[in-house]
Design an enzyme around this catalytic site. Structure first.
Site, mmCIF file in Angstrom:
data_model
loop_
_atom_site.group_PDB
_atom_site.id
_atom_site.type_symbol
_atom_site.label_atom_id
_atom_site.label_comp_id
_atom_site.label_asym_id
_atom_site.label_seq_id
_atom_site.Cartn_x
_atom_site.Cartn_y
_atom_site.Cartn_z
ATOM 1 N N THR A 81 34.467 16.618 37.653
ATOM 2 C CA THR A 81 34.423 17.901 38.682
ATOM 3 C C THR A 81 34.654 19.354 38.110
ATOM 4 O O THR A 81 33.474 20.136 38.596
ATOM 5 C CB THR A 81 35.289 17.653 40.002
ATOM 6 O OG1 THR A 81 35.302 16.326 40.297
ATOM 7 C CG2 THR A 81 35.251 18.439 40.776
ATOM 8 N N LYS A 163 38.222 20.585 47.638
ATOM 9 C CA LYS A 163 39.085 20.565 46.516
ATOM 10 C C LYS A 163 39.007 22.101 45.964
ATOM 11 O O LYS A 163 37.896 22.823 46.022
ATOM 12 C CB LYS A 163 38.268 19.888 45.317
ATOM 13 C CG LYS A 163 38.205 18.413 45.675
ATOM 14 C CD LYS A 163 37.638 17.568 44.168
ATOM 15 C CE LYS A 163 37.436 16.185 44.443
ATOM 16 N NZ LYS A 163 36.624 15.707 43.428
ATOM 17 N N ARG A 165 39.550 23.468 43.120
ATOM 18 C CA ARG A 165 38.364 23.837 41.760
ATOM 19 C C ARG A 165 36.899 23.735 42.392
ATOM 20 O O ARG A 165 36.139 24.555 41.846
ATOM 21 C CB ARG A 165 38.633 22.721 40.792
ATOM 22 C CG ARG A 165 38.314 21.155 41.133
ATOM 23 C CD ARG A 165 38.802 20.287 40.013
ATOM 24 N NE ARG A 165 38.494 19.017 40.131
ATOM 25 C CZ ARG A 165 39.560 18.460 40.670
ATOM 26 N NH1 ARG A 165 40.415 18.698 41.297
ATOM 27 N NH2 ARG A 165 39.070 16.980 40.881
ATOM 28 N N HIS A 310 35.477 6.945 44.674
ATOM 29 C CA HIS A 310 36.511 6.213 43.509
ATOM 30 C C HIS A 310 37.180 4.899 44.265
ATOM 31 O O HIS A 310 37.398 4.126 43.511
ATOM 32 C CB HIS A 310 37.587 7.416 43.176
ATOM 33 C CG HIS A 310 37.207 8.473 42.358
ATOM 34 N ND1 HIS A 310 36.952 8.122 41.053
ATOM 35 C CD2 HIS A 310 36.933 9.608 42.514
ATOM 36 C CE1 HIS A 310 36.584 9.264 40.303
ATOM 37 N NE2 HIS A 310 36.444 10.154 41.258
ATOM 38 N N HIS A 354 28.209 15.430 38.984
ATOM 39 C CA HIS A 354 28.166 14.284 38.314
ATOM 40 C C HIS A 354 27.798 13.033 38.897
ATOM 41 O O HIS A 354 27.537 13.075 40.290
ATOM 42 C CB HIS A 354 29.701 13.921 37.534
ATOM 43 C CG HIS A 354 30.598 13.897 38.483
ATOM 44 N ND1 HIS A 354 30.923 12.824 39.336
ATOM 45 C CD2 HIS A 354 31.680 15.027 38.824
ATOM 46 C CE1 HIS A 354 31.889 13.015 39.952
ATOM 47 N NE2 HIS A 354 32.319 14.110 39.954
ATOM 48 N N HIS A 486 33.968 8.473 36.756
ATOM 49 C CA HIS A 486 32.791 9.015 35.812
ATOM 50 C C HIS A 486 33.288 9.950 34.739
ATOM 51 O O HIS A 486 34.519 9.816 34.685
ATOM 52 C CB HIS A 486 32.071 9.774 37.009
ATOM 53 C CG HIS A 486 33.157 10.864 37.839
ATOM 54 N ND1 HIS A 486 33.627 12.017 37.384
ATOM 55 C CD2 HIS A 486 33.551 10.511 38.871
ATOM 56 C CE1 HIS A 486 34.281 12.376 38.316
ATOM 57 N NE2 HIS A 486 34.420 11.510 39.211
HETATM 58 ZN ZN ZN Z 1 33.345 15.697 40.983
HETATM 59 ZN ZN ZN Z 2 35.694 11.900 40.927
#
Ligand code: ZN
Ligand code: ZN
Ligand code: ZN
Length: 546
Positions: A81, A163, A165, A310, A354, A486
């Site tokens: 990420t 998130k 980031r 996930h 991703h 990932h």
């Molecule tokens: Zn990600």
């Molecule tokens: Zn992830």
């Protein structure tokens, strides 16, 4: 003589006419707003697989009316990420922008460092201390930074995501603000890097307590569950329910999470994407984006697709449902853009940070090679290796993100190149590991295209990265036995959709190989600004209207 004069007159008048047209046309032809949408963990095949289930106003509209790159890839490892969001908006890779992972071993402080951690700044909008966040570790400019420079600060730039980031890297350094979700309060918050206090409209937005409203609804499938034939059975051994339900099956209910301190649960439901869209619309309207002659930028990252991916994996009914619902969020957001900014006044791109791997146990059950690996166990194994081979286990600092970090002071005594090469030879004897390269190869080599060494080199930052980088075999991962992750150099993690739509964009699609780092220069050219300062790639001419 008369004729000559006439020609001269015609030349002058036509010449000046077309020049005047150009001058008149140029400012209006630029989009008033750029919208950059990132779907966290969206593999390209999700466009194909759920196509018949999508409505006409979301993904399908973007693909049918925009330009769709069907063979676009990440051109570095690790495909995760922080680096993903940084690369989309800087047009370069971790080698240059420096975001080598979400967390990495920081040589200077001898500690693990979170990619947006910054102790010099304070959170704004929450009482939780010690959570300073900023883009301080991002070494190059973003599209938003260049937009700010180019307009002498008059363009507005905002980044939104659950998130931190995923809000901060797309927004960049000079942005008006990045806003992200605070698990404990359920509020969108920011950082003193950007603002002294939250805008009034955001305090009002937070006061609505939307996470509670959404969690109260519980999560059931959008359509009758028997229609989810793109997915495997809802109840299976590859998934684990985030709300601690005994079986990973619909419907999910969240009555235990309706109190402040537990609102983080909303991120593990499709409502995490809903609230992100709500927030993006609130920002768009209240900050009056796309209303004047200075092009603005709004970045939105949908994080719940990743968090749910996930837990349940790419074959789950849960992930299919998240995408069907995200499609509706996109439709509502596009309609809002049309109404607020005007159909021809904005350009939008959608991509992912991703892809994702299949659940290894699911592959194994289908007789496809895959398995589990533990980097922490490798670390133990390497300590024994260094003790046995060099009589010094302290040569090893540790393994982080498929890189081995060695103690530079210990390496002074032994030839560094020799140690690194011997370590690589050892690593490839381990079952999970496909290839391993020493820093000298990643620093000095010259690799092209989709060669794994090229991807490693693009992900290799000379100051921040380790002594040896290794890649696992396809299908292998460091993860618990349910769900998936990932980060690899393989197509399941690198292959993501890239779709451009709106003002200045051709209609079409392409199967040519394109790189994620080509998005930023393409958008920069479209809005006539400098490429981000670390940009290492070319714009895609085909995408832009003549
Ligand atoms: Zn990600
Ligand atoms: Zn992830
Ligand atoms: Zn399930």
């Amino acid at each position: 003589m008369r004729l000559k004069k006439l020609y001269f007159f015609l030349f002058i008048s036509f010449g000046s006419y077309s020049f005047a047209q150009q001058v008149k046309k140029a400012p209006n032809s630029k989009p008033k707003l750029v919208v950059g949408i990132v779907v966290d963990q969206m593999r390209n095949d999700y466009i194909y697989r759920y196509w018949d289930r999508y409505g006409d106003g979301g993904f399908k509209k973007l693909v049918n009316k925009g330009f769709y790159l069907r063979n676009a890839h990440y051109n570095y490892v690790p495909t995760i990420t922080g680096p993903g969001h940084a690369s989309i908006f800087t047009g370069t890779t971790p080698r240059v922008h420096g975001i080598i992972a979400n967390d990495w071993y920081d040589k200077a402080s001898d500690k693990e460092l979170y990619c947006v951690k910054d102790e010099k700044v304070k959170p704004v909008g929450t009482d939780v201390k010690s959570r300073g966040r900023s883009p301080v570790n991002l070494l190059s400019t973003t599209i938003g930074d260049e937009l700010k420079l180019c307009s002498n600060g008059k363009s507005k730039v905002f980044g939104i995501a659950l998130k931190d980031r995923s809000a901060i890297f797309p927004a960049g350094h000079a942005a008006d603000a990045a806003f992200w979700y605070d698990d404990s309060t359920g509020y969108f918050i920011s950082s003193s890097w950007y603002v002294k206090e939250l805008p009034t409209w955001l305090n009002e937005f937070n006061a609505k307590q939307l996470p509670k409203t959404y969690l109260q609804k519980g999560w059931n499938t959008l359509k009758p569950i028997e229609t989810y034939t793109n997915s495997i059975a809802d109840n299976n051994t590859y998934e684990k329910a985030a709300n601690k339900k005994a079986t990973p099956t619909f419907p999910y209910e969240y009555s235990n999470y309706l109190i402040p301190g537990k609102y983080g649960m909303v991120k593990e439901t499709p409502y995490g994407n809903t609230i992100t869209k709500d927030m993006a619309i609130a920002c768009l309207k209240n900050e009056k984006l796309g209303k004047d002659e200075f092009t603005d930028l709004l970045t939105i990252s949908f994080s719940s697709t990743d968090i749910i991916g996930h837990e349940y994996g790419p074959r789950s009914v849960e992930i299919e449902d998240v995408y069907l619902r995200l499609d509706l969020e996109l439709e509502e957001f596009i309609k809002t853009l049309d109404a607020e900014v005007g159909v021809n006044n904005y350009v939008l791109f959608l991509t992912a940070d991703h892809g994702v791997a299949e659940v290894p146990n699911y592959l194994k059950d289908n007789k496809i090679p895959a398995d589990y690996f533990e980097e922490k166990k490798l670390e133990k194994q390497l300590r024994e290796y260094f003790l046995k081979t060099f009589n010094d286990e302290k040569i090893l600092i540790g393994c982080f993100n498929q890189q081995v970090f060695l103690n530079e002071s210990n390496l002074d005594k032994i030839n560094r190149q020799y140690v690194e090469q011997k370590l690589c030879d050892y690593l490839v004897t381990i079952d999970a590991i496909a290839e391993a390269y020493p820093s000298s190869v990643l620093k000095n080599g010259s690799f092209e295209g989709r060669d794994v060494k090229a991807l490693m080199q693009n992900g290799y930052n000379h100051q921040r990265s380790g002594n040896v980088a290794y890649e696992l075999k396809p299908g292998w991962m460091d993860h618990k036995k349910t769900g998936t992750t990932h980060g690899a150099s393989y197509s399941y993690d690198t292959h993501v959709p890239v779709i451009f739509y709106g003002n200045g964009i051709e209609k079409g699609s392409s199967l040519n190989y394109y790189k994620i780092t080509q998005i930023a220069p393409t958008i920069s050219d479209l809005i006539k600004i400098n490429y981000p300062n670390g940009c290492t790639d070319d714009p895609i001419e085909k995408v832009l209207s003549k």
